[in-house]
Design an enzyme around this catalytic site. Structure first.
Site, PDB file in Angstrom:
ATOM      1  CG  ASN A 158      -4.023 -15.614 -45.146  1.00 23.34           C
ATOM      2  OD1 ASN A 158      -2.726 -15.830 -44.640  1.00 23.34           O
ATOM      3  ND2 ASN A 158      -5.211 -15.832 -44.757  1.00 23.34           N
ATOM      4  CD  GLU A 254      -1.879 -18.798 -35.544  1.00 27.47           C
ATOM      5  OE1 GLU A 254      -2.286 -18.294 -34.585  1.00 27.47           O
ATOM      6  OE2 GLU A 254      -1.541 -18.353 -36.679  1.00 27.47           O
ATOM      7  CB  CYS A 288      -7.263 -19.016 -41.410  1.00 26.67           C
ATOM      8  SG  CYS A 288      -6.937 -17.785 -40.181  1.00 26.67           S
TER       9      CYS A 288
HETATM   10  P1  NAP Z   1       0.935 -23.173 -47.306  1.00 25.71           P
HETATM   11  O1  NAP Z   1       0.891 -23.567 -48.706  1.00 25.71           O
HETATM   12  O2  NAP Z   1       0.616 -24.265 -45.986  1.00 25.71           O
HETATM   13  O3  NAP Z   1       2.143 -22.400 -46.861  1.00 25.71           O
HETATM   14  C1  NAP Z   1       2.562 -21.906 -45.498  1.00 25.71           C
HETATM   15  C2  NAP Z   1       4.001 -21.666 -45.198  1.00 25.71           C
HETATM   16  O4  NAP Z   1       4.440 -22.867 -45.145  1.00 25.71           O
HETATM   17  C3  NAP Z   1       4.844 -20.949 -46.350  1.00 25.71           C
HETATM   18  O5  NAP Z   1       5.650 -19.891 -45.872  1.00 25.71           O
HETATM   19  C4  NAP Z   1       5.354 -22.136 -47.102  1.00 25.71           C
HETATM   20  O6  NAP Z   1       6.398 -21.622 -47.821  1.00 25.71           O
HETATM   21  C5  NAP Z   1       5.656 -22.909 -46.175  1.00 25.71           C
HETATM   22  N1  NAP Z   1       6.073 -24.307 -46.469  1.00 25.71           N
HETATM   23  C6  NAP Z   1       5.517 -24.949 -47.599  1.00 25.71           C
HETATM   24  N2  NAP Z   1       5.960 -26.288 -47.382  1.00 25.71           N
HETATM   25  C7  NAP Z   1       6.872 -26.612 -46.319  1.00 25.71           C
HETATM   26  C8  NAP Z   1       7.549 -27.439 -45.848  1.00 25.71           C
HETATM   27  N3  NAP Z   1       7.807 -28.695 -46.323  1.00 25.71           N
HETATM   28  N4  NAP Z   1       8.240 -27.046 -44.566  1.00 25.71           N
HETATM   29  C9  NAP Z   1       8.239 -25.865 -43.997  1.00 25.71           C
HETATM   30  N5  NAP Z   1       7.510 -24.819 -44.526  1.00 25.71           N
HETATM   31  C10 NAP Z   1       6.768 -25.071 -45.662  1.00 25.71           C
HETATM   32  O7  NAP Z   1      -0.275 -21.985 -46.922  1.00 25.71           O
HETATM   33  P2  NAP Z   1      -0.811 -20.602 -47.584  1.00 25.71           P
HETATM   34  O8  NAP Z   1      -1.346 -21.230 -48.976  1.00 25.71           O
HETATM   35  O9  NAP Z   1       0.387 -19.785 -47.528  1.00 25.71           O
HETATM   36  O10 NAP Z   1      -1.748 -20.204 -46.894  1.00 25.71           O
HETATM   37  C11 NAP Z   1      -3.177 -20.354 -46.930  1.00 25.71           C
HETATM   38  C12 NAP Z   1      -3.611 -21.373 -45.691  1.00 25.71           C
HETATM   39  O11 NAP Z   1      -3.155 -21.126 -44.374  1.00 25.71           O
HETATM   40  C13 NAP Z   1      -5.001 -21.793 -45.708  1.00 25.71           C
HETATM   41  O12 NAP Z   1      -5.218 -23.256 -45.282  1.00 25.71           O
HETATM   42  C14 NAP Z   1      -5.462 -20.830 -44.364  1.00 25.71           C
HETATM   43  O13 NAP Z   1      -6.752 -21.455 -43.815  1.00 25.71           O
HETATM   44  C15 NAP Z   1      -4.269 -21.033 -43.541  1.00 25.71           C
HETATM   45  N6  NAP Z   1      -4.129 -20.098 -42.509  1.00 25.71           N
HETATM   46  C16 NAP Z   1      -4.413 -20.356 -41.410  1.00 25.71           C
HETATM   47  C17 NAP Z   1      -4.439 -19.375 -40.437  1.00 25.71           C
HETATM   48  C18 NAP Z   1      -4.553 -19.503 -38.988  1.00 25.71           C
HETATM   49  O14 NAP Z   1      -4.510 -18.686 -38.200  1.00 25.71           O
HETATM   50  N7  NAP Z   1      -5.178 -20.804 -38.573  1.00 25.71           N
HETATM   51  C19 NAP Z   1      -4.354 -18.163 -40.893  1.00 25.71           C
HETATM   52  C20 NAP Z   1      -3.859 -17.658 -42.134  1.00 25.71           C
HETATM   53  C21 NAP Z   1      -3.797 -18.731 -43.049  1.00 25.71           C
HETATM   54  P3  NAP Z   1       6.242 -21.504 -49.555  1.00 25.71           P
HETATM   55  O15 NAP Z   1       5.391 -20.285 -49.785  1.00 25.71           O
HETATM   56  O16 NAP Z   1       7.433 -21.245 -50.022  1.00 25.71           O
HETATM   57  O17 NAP Z   1       5.507 -22.697 -50.078  1.00 25.71           O
END
Ligand code: NAP
Length: 478
Positions: A158, A254, A288
């Protein structure tokens, strides 16, 4: 038809094609066309990239701090020069509006400059001179902070530029090397910022960009013995999974949130409406720290709901280039999920005030009243433009519902009575509580953290530097 670009990964200071021959198509979330292809690197290529950081990191850490600072500042300048080029990719890849995409790049350049200043002032000045006298022992300990080694930076879709550089810049200025694994939908944006990085002349192997699906290479690189620290931003499920095997590896997570806005009966309702609207709906709620539920005292619930309804009906909806508030969601899976939540909430008997309309990945802004705690929408993170209003009888009930969530990222409290707002804030289980303001990350130097399923450890410029370094003692025996 124009040719589709293939983007390379970055290793040894060069852009390279993977020997795997595997490419991943990146589709624009709103035009539904393939905008480019990224490399799906192999585990062997990840091994090579990680191994090469080892000697590079040592030399990088020994390089004069002002040379490191100079390179990072030049990168910030270069990002500004390349801002429009990068913003165009952000817009097409993750569906962010044009204005927000440009802002993301310029905010990131400022982030780098601030990080450089912060490190110099706190780690290379009188402020860094921590020491411990040995009491009756004839000793003195001088404390220095040193880099952890190779940081694995994993970022979400995002904020593909800002949340990536928020890991890369603190890691680099403090003398670490970085292996950067961006979200796959976000990987072209990552290549673009590394193109800017490459123009500046950093030493080879201090930063490697590896692309490929998290489900294919994520576990492998996270468990890799060459990784000394993991800085992860993404969903709670992925974060919990990573933490389950991170034995003895420092990690900052995070994760997601279900941030409540608590509105007391003595709140300035117009102010609460303004803040809730921008907190909940900007970038279609794909933040988030978006406000993801409203807990309003029943004495003012009718007024708040009526005012929110008017504002939600007036929200602009459209394509990112036109800068509306509501844009199509990142992919069909996300839109299906949000759609399903809306359908269930209607079935469960909540009052639909606005919305429940969908065109492909575009979910129109949706507002529910009379949502109750037995409904999914009261608890699940939609990551889409749907907001539930839950009516409460007292502050205690609002606090109880706020804290029943598995998440604890941020919360907002709206009240004209400062003491009351502070008392509520004190009882909320969250990393931060905003009084009379929307939930949001930043300014970027503020500490940023989540509790429970919202995270582990602390980010925010100086805190990120702390997390990526450790104390080392020099003990002088007198
Ligand atoms: P996501 O699906 O968890 O993916 C995040 C990252 O993790 C991506 O680079 C993804 O790669 C990678 N990943 C997936 N499986 C993995 C594994 N087994 N080992 C290591 N890395 C892996 O999250 P998203 O859909 O990109 O983002 C949305 C979420 O992030 C929401 O829940 C949001 O609330 C949260 N978020 C939190 C914050 C904060 O600061 N607290 C900020 C922004 C977003 P791939 O894309 O290749 O699967």
């Amino acid at each position: 038809m124009s040719e589709i670009n293939t983007y390379k990964y970055y290793v040894g200071g060069k852009f390279a094609e993977s020997n795997s021959g595997n490419l991943i198509d990146i589709e624009c979330p709103y035009e539904k066309t393939v905008i480019g292809r990224v490399q799906a690197i192999s585990k062997e290529e990840a091994d090579v990239a990680i191994a090469a950081t080892k000697s590079a990191q040592k030399e990088w850490a020994e390089l004069d701090l002002f040379k490191r600072a100079d390179l990072l500042n030049k990168w910030a300048d270069q990002l500004e020069i390349d801002a429009h080029d990068i913003a165009e990719i952000i817009m097409k890849e993750v569906g962010k509006t044009w204005n927000d995409a440009v802002k993301e790049v310029t905010r990131t350049a400022e982030f780098i400059r601030y990080t450089v200043q912060e490190y110099i002032h706190t780690n290379d000045s009188a402020m860094s001179g921590e020491n411990y006298p040995g009491g009756s022992k004839n000793k003195i300990a001088i404390i220095k902070r040193i880099p952890l080694g190779t940081v694995l930076a994993i970022s979400p879709f995002n904020y593909p530029v800002n949340l990536s550089v928020a890991k890369l810049a603190p890691a680099l200025i403090s003398g670490n090397a970085v292996v950067f694994k961006p979200a796959t939908q976000g990987a072209i944006s990552a290549v673009k910022i590394i193109e800017s990085f490459d123009k500046v002349g950093f030493p080879a192997n201090v930063l490697q960009l590896i692309t490929g699906k998290g489900s294919d290479i994520g576990d492998y690189v996270s468990e890799h013995e060459g990784i000394d620290m993991i800085s992860f931003t993404g969903g709670a499920t992925t974060g919990r999974h990573l933490s389950s095997f991170s034995t003895m590896k420092p990690m900052v997570l995070e994760l997601g949130g279900k941030d409540p806005a608590i509105v007391c009966e003595d709140a300035d309702i117009d102010q609460a409406v303004t803040e809730i609207m921008s907190g909940a709906y900007s970038y279609s709620g794909q933040r988030c720290t978006a406000i993801k539920r409203v807990l309003v005292n029943e004495a003012v619930a009718d007024e708040l709901a009526a005012k929110l309804k008017v504002e939600v009906e007036a929200l602009s909806v459209g394509m990112p280039i036109d800068n509306p508030v509501i844009v199509p969601l990142i992919n069909k899976g996300s839109a299906d999920y949000v759609d399903g939540l809306i359908t269930d909430t209607i079935k469960d008997g909540a009052t639909l005030l606005v919305g429940n309309k969908r065109e492909d990945n575009l979910i129109y802004p949706t507002l529910f009243d009379h949502v109750t705690t037995d409904m999914r929408l009261a608890w699940e993170e939609p990551f889409g433009p749907v907001l539930p209003i839950i009516r409460v009888k007292s502050d205690e009930e609002a606090i109880k519902i706020a804290n029943q969530s598995e998440y604890g990222l941020q919360a907002s409290v709206f009240s004209r009575n400062f003491s009351r707002a502070v008392a509520i804030a004190g009882k909320i289980e969250a990393g931060s509580v905003q009084i009379n303001g929307r939930t949001e990350r930043g300014p970027d130097h503020f500490p940023f953290l989540g509790v429970k399923n919202s995270g582990m450890g602390v980010h925010g410029i100086s805190k990120t530097i702390d997390a990526m370094t450790r104390e080392k003692l020099l003990i002088i025996n007198l």
